[in-house]
Design a protein around this motif. Structure first.
Motif, short mmCIF file in Angstrom:
data_model
loop_
_atom_site.label_atom_id
_atom_site.label_comp_id
_atom_site.label_asym_id
_atom_site.label_seq_id
_atom_site.Cartn_x
_atom_site.Cartn_y
_atom_site.Cartn_z
N SER A 71 4.56 -7.99 6.70
CA SER A 71 5.44 -8.43 5.60
C SER A 71 3.93 -8.77 4.60
O SER A 71 4.93 -8.25 3.25
N VAL A 72 2.74 -8.80 4.55
CA VAL A 72 1.80 -8.83 3.29
C VAL A 72 1.61 -7.76 3.11
O VAL A 72 1.94 -7.39 1.63
N VAL A 73 1.46 -6.72 4.02
CA VAL A 73 1.48 -4.87 3.32
C VAL A 73 2.89 -5.02 2.89
O VAL A 73 2.83 -4.47 1.52
N PHE A 74 3.78 -5.08 2.99
CA PHE A 74 5.12 -4.96 2.94
C PHE A 74 5.41 -5.03 1.34
O PHE A 74 6.00 -4.36 0.55
N LEU A 75 4.61 -6.39 1.12
CA LEU A 75 5.57 -7.28 -0.20
C LEU A 75 4.07 -6.57 -0.77
O LEU A 75 4.56 -6.75 -2.76
N LEU B 152 5.41 -3.19 -2.34
CA LEU B 152 6.61 -3.46 -3.63
C LEU B 152 5.99 -4.11 -4.57
O LEU B 152 6.23 -3.63 -5.71
N VAL B 153 4.88 -5.07 -4.82
CA VAL B 153 4.27 -5.71 -5.96
C VAL B 153 4.04 -4.81 -6.61
O VAL B 153 4.23 -4.49 -7.61
N THR B 154 3.33 -3.60 -6.48
CA THR B 154 2.07 -2.44 -6.98
C THR B 154 3.31 -1.41 -7.67
O THR B 154 3.07 -0.94 -8.42
N GLY B 155 4.02 -1.27 -6.50
CA GLY B 155 5.19 -0.38 -7.57
C GLY B 155 5.62 -0.61 -8.35
O GLY B 155 6.31 -0.16 -9.15
N ILE B 156 6.43 -1.46 -8.15
CA ILE B 156 7.36 -2.57 -9.18
C ILE B 156 6.05 -2.64 -10.37
O ILE B 156 5.74 -2.29 -11.64
N SER B 157 5.27 -2.67 -10.31
CA SER B 157 3.72 -3.08 -11.44
C SER B 157 3.87 -1.53 -11.75
O SER B 157 3.42 -1.34 -13.47
N GLU C 81 -2.87 -7.85 -13.53
CA GLU C 81 -2.89 -6.84 -15.58
C GLU C 81 -1.86 -6.85 -15.66
O GLU C 81 -1.11 -6.93 -16.93
N LYS C 82 -0.92 -5.72 -15.05
CA LYS C 82 -0.04 -5.42 -15.84
C LYS C 82 1.42 -7.42 -15.76
O LYS C 82 1.73 -6.50 -17.05
N PHE C 83 1.16 -7.40 -14.14
CA PHE C 83 2.31 -9.17 -15.27
C PHE C 83 2.16 -9.70 -15.59
O PHE C 83 2.44 -10.18 -16.44
#
Length: 161
Positions: free
Chosen positions: A10-14, A17-22, A132-134
């Motif tokens: 779950s931690v790896v997936f999240l 996912l957060v990195t991909g969105i950023s 940084e992106k967020f």
């Protein structure tokens, strides 16, 4: 063991996912505002290109102690360094603690007769890191509102000169 695997996955997936969105956010972010002023170019340059006149229109400069050394001003946790100036533009490097430096530009353009548009921008380049992106998402909201107020003060200072 099952729960530990689930937590790790779950931690790896999240994280992915957060990195991909950023990665969808731009690395170069610009917050800018503009205002029209009835004046001449010399008055605009007078107030925007000399730190000793910023206290006449910048709220933070009125309320806090400013130390000016050569082409650099220190105010609280921020440092503003003069970079260059032309007949219609002045550039600064603005560094706030804990943030990437901003390229700050004041640019004035003759609109008609004695009416100028003063354009003020904060440009920041960030790396691919999600935090940084967020962080850049807040730039326009926080900086923009403050810039609008300060541009009104600049107009008042120019008109009172």
């Amino acid at each position: 063991m099952k729960y530990i695997k689930l937590i790790i996955i779950s931690v790896v997936f999240l994280s992915v996912l957060v990195t991909g969105i950023s990665l969808l956010f731009p690395s170069k972010v610009i917050a800018s505002r503009a205002i029209e002023v009835n004046t001449n170019a010399d008055n605009i340059a007078y107030f925007t290109s000399d730190f000793s006149h910023w206290n006449q229109w910048m709220s933070d400069w009125k309320e806090n102690k400013v130390i000016i050394e050569n082409n650099t001003a220190h105010i609280g946790t921020q440092t503003v360094r003069f970079l260059n100036k032309t007949a219609t533009k002045v550039n600064y490097e603005w560094i706030a603690t804990g943030q990437k430096p901003y390229l700050v530009t004041f640019e004035w353009t003759l609109l008609k007769d004695s009416t100028y548009v003063i354009h003020w921008s904060f440009e920041q380049n960030v790396k691919w890191y999600p935090w940084e992106k967020f962080q850049t998402l807040l730039n326009d909201k926080l900086l923009g509102a403050k810039m609008e107020i300060e541009l009104q003060h600049l107009r008042e200072a120019i008109n009172s000169k």
